[in-house]
Design a protein around this motif. Sequence first.
Motif, mmCIF file in Angstrom:
data_model
loop_
_atom_site.group_PDB
_atom_site.id
_atom_site.type_symbol
_atom_site.label_atom_id
_atom_site.label_comp_id
_atom_site.label_asym_id
_atom_site.label_seq_id
_atom_site.Cartn_x
_atom_site.Cartn_y
_atom_site.Cartn_z
ATOM 1 N N VAL A 155 21.460 -51.173 32.335
ATOM 2 C CA VAL A 155 23.059 -51.274 32.550
ATOM 3 C C VAL A 155 22.961 -52.837 33.304
ATOM 4 O O VAL A 155 23.873 -53.621 32.826
ATOM 5 C CB VAL A 155 23.665 -50.011 33.288
ATOM 6 N N LEU A 156 22.187 -52.895 34.209
ATOM 7 C CA LEU A 156 22.281 -54.186 34.849
ATOM 8 C C LEU A 156 21.906 -55.299 34.045
ATOM 9 O O LEU A 156 22.146 -56.409 34.145
ATOM 10 C CB LEU A 156 21.249 -54.249 36.225
ATOM 11 N N ALA A 157 20.750 -54.907 33.112
ATOM 12 C CA ALA A 157 20.529 -56.056 32.107
ATOM 13 C C ALA A 157 21.427 -56.355 31.116
ATOM 14 O O ALA A 157 21.798 -57.541 30.843
ATOM 15 C CB ALA A 157 19.256 -55.488 31.373
ATOM 16 N N GLY A 158 22.268 -55.319 30.720
ATOM 17 C CA GLY A 158 23.334 -55.591 29.882
ATOM 18 C C GLY A 158 24.442 -56.260 30.615
ATOM 19 O O GLY A 158 25.134 -57.188 29.821
ATOM 20 N N ALA A 159 24.713 -56.092 31.947
ATOM 21 C CA ALA A 159 25.625 -56.834 32.414
ATOM 22 C C ALA A 159 25.264 -58.314 32.746
ATOM 23 O O ALA A 159 26.033 -59.153 32.520
ATOM 24 C CB ALA A 159 25.868 -56.159 33.980
ATOM 25 N N ALA A 160 23.988 -58.626 32.998
ATOM 26 C CA ALA A 160 23.473 -59.913 33.072
ATOM 27 C C ALA A 160 23.662 -60.640 31.782
ATOM 28 O O ALA A 160 24.081 -62.054 31.760
ATOM 29 C CB ALA A 160 21.990 -59.796 33.493
#
Length: 106
Positions: A91-96
């Motif tokens: 999820v964090l990678a997707g947000a980035a």
Amino acid sequence: MSAAELDRAVTSLIRQVGHWQQPRWAAVAAGGNVSRADLVHKLVQEVADLAADAEGGPRRDVPRLAHPMALPDQLRVVAADLVAAGPPEAVLAGAAALVAATRGAL
């Protein structure tokens, strides 16, 4: 690692737009028919939605403030909320990736 990636992406975008005045925010974003301010507000809302999902809470509309110069601060806050919620690294990678794509369209 993904929290650090998100922080780097947000910091890069803020460095790019943090000094913009109203005319630059009002200009049309590359490859689209919305203003740069609209595009960044959409990003802020998407990150806020990810944070709400990670917290297990309801999604809420991010207020559209009178001055788009507040958008970098709003992005910084919702990104911090997302990291604090402790979502999976994907999820964090997707947000980035969302932040990086928005930066590229500006």
